[in-house]
Scaffold this motif. Sequence first.
Motif, short mmCIF file in Angstrom:
data_model
loop_
_atom_site.label_atom_id
_atom_site.label_comp_id
_atom_site.label_asym_id
_atom_site.label_seq_id
_atom_site.Cartn_x
_atom_site.Cartn_y
_atom_site.Cartn_z
N GLY A 183 -22.76 -2.10 27.20
CA GLY A 183 -22.52 -0.90 27.99
C GLY A 183 -22.12 0.29 27.15
N LEU A 184 -21.31 0.07 26.12
CA LEU A 184 -20.87 1.16 25.26
C LEU A 184 -21.99 1.69 24.38
N THR A 185 -22.99 0.88 24.09
CA THR A 185 -24.12 1.32 23.26
C THR A 185 -25.30 1.81 24.07
N GLY A 186 -25.17 1.89 25.41
CA GLY A 186 -26.22 2.49 26.21
C GLY A 186 -27.17 1.53 26.90
N TYR A 187 -26.97 0.23 26.78
CA TYR A 187 -27.84 -0.75 27.43
C TYR A 187 -27.19 -1.19 28.75
N TYR A 188 -27.32 -0.34 29.74
CA TYR A 188 -26.55 -0.53 30.96
C TYR A 188 -27.09 -1.67 31.83
N ILE A 189 -28.38 -1.88 31.82
CA ILE A 189 -28.94 -2.98 32.62
C ILE A 189 -28.47 -4.32 32.08
N THR A 190 -28.57 -4.50 30.76
CA THR A 190 -28.10 -5.75 30.15
C THR A 190 -26.60 -5.91 30.30
N ALA A 191 -25.86 -4.81 30.15
CA ALA A 191 -24.41 -4.89 30.31
C ALA A 191 -24.02 -5.28 31.73
N SER A 192 -24.71 -4.72 32.71
CA SER A 192 -24.40 -5.08 34.10
C SER A 192 -24.68 -6.55 34.37
#
Length: 566
Positions: free
Chosen positions: A357-366
């Motif tokens: 999430g902090l590096t911009g990969y919001y789908i994977t982070a979610s």
Amino acid sequence: MVAESGGPEDQKPQSDEARSAFAPPAGTSQPASPPEEEHPTSEFALPTGVHQDQNGQSSAGGSGGGSNSDTLSSAFTPPATYRAQQSPPAFTPAQGIPMVRLTKEAPWQDRMRTMLRMPVTERPATEAIQRTDDETGPAVPRVLDLTLRIGELLLAGGEGAEDVEAAMFAVTRSYGLDRSEPTVTFTLLSISHQPSLVDDPVTASRTVRRRGTDYTRLAAVFRLVDDITTTDTEISLEEAYRRLAEIRRNRHPYPGWVLTAAAGLLAGSASVLVGGGFLVFVVAAAGAMLGDRLAWLCAGRGLPEFYQFTVAAMPPAAMGVALTLTHSTDIRPSAVITGGLFALLPGRALVAGVQDGLTGYYITASARLLEVMYFFIGIVAGVLIVLYLGLQLGAQLNPEARFSPYNEPVVQILASMALSLAFAVLLQQERSTVLAVTLNGGVAWIIFGAMARTGDISPVAATAVAAGLVGLFGQLFSRYRFHSSLPYITAAIGPLLPGSATYFGLLGVAQNELDTGLASLSTAVATALAIAIGVNLGSEISRLFMGVPGAVGGASRRAAKRTRGF
């Protein structure tokens, strides 16, 4: 006119042309004869009255012709007032486009991460191509397949999405496919290569269906990528496939009984951290080992991981409730239950999710954080069932036991190091990295104890600072060994996991004290987020002091996104 008409044979058309819808009817005047040219004029030809001079410019004839204002030209022709020497920098920044220095001294992770965070048009040329038997280069589908297989092992091992993309990008560039774009989500890997603007792109994808924690395999994949991206080592596609197959076939470094013993050591060490003695250590270890064996049994029967966590959380809680029913004052049942929770909290998935999430990969982070939530709900369900049954049987569980003072710094430091050692074994780490991560875990607990216990600082803030140092040291260790940073970070954060806050929150919910329980669970969530953010921040700070490839002139390292609220 009717009388002059002939019979039926005279009215029959002479040919099929008379049936055309465009043929003029009988009795009408015929059009003028067609021009001598057989084909019509092209739409790109100059119209009548326009003449082309020697400079390639067109001018209109007639009474209004000859003036420069009436000059006709192509849409791609510069205007008459255009001068290349005086052209404004319309598409170039004022400071110019920075040139990236991809030095070979920097690790391939930093070089590829720098390129991924650059626009495609500003990326430098392809790096050295690996040796191939064919002069035309390797087959594009085989390179893409090798890249996807490497990315699958990294993603299944718990690596962050940005590091997986960096590894995939490094492999394709090493084999000459510079126009490649990898994409990583939680379960899907895809990569697309377009040879040129006029060629069709080649796209391949792969689905990650199974995940397994084996940091030894993860380190072996990193060594393979490092050898592929090094100019001193020439690895053909066949050699890369052979090494990848050996990595897949390698057995885990530790047998099952060692993993079960490590789970017991982790739970016993965690119980000592929260104030337990030798007897509590033994009981917590026995409960964790029993829960681990039950989880293995459920896994062998094909039950999902949610039910495995639920079953594994029940024996430690049952051990704590049983000790409470004995009415022994020398034993702290809360320490037993807390130790069992330490062995189950999904710290690895939490750190990876927050990092994405902090590096911009919001789908994977979610998706990762949703997985953590399901695991946590499974643990909560198992513990709550046992606590509720214990309360119905008359167990006196004291939620104020967490405030009991326990100041034994030496014992707690040794327990934190033992906890990190057991965590490293459970993660299937290489034996050469176990000592480093054990020391890193001890340093983390020393920082936390000095701030929270001695300095009376907020435990959440102390946890964030300790986790930041864990991330900093882990990143330095990984750069020294050219490995992934996960083996040096994940096990070291074990002593910082919010086991006691989780237990007392669940106890408050079980005793129908929702305010106290939800407050404690909120503290647990805040502590977990502080761990994840601190680890990521420590890793990013470490890159500021290392030779990361960047722009000439000391320009700052580019982040994943550059936004200011819009």
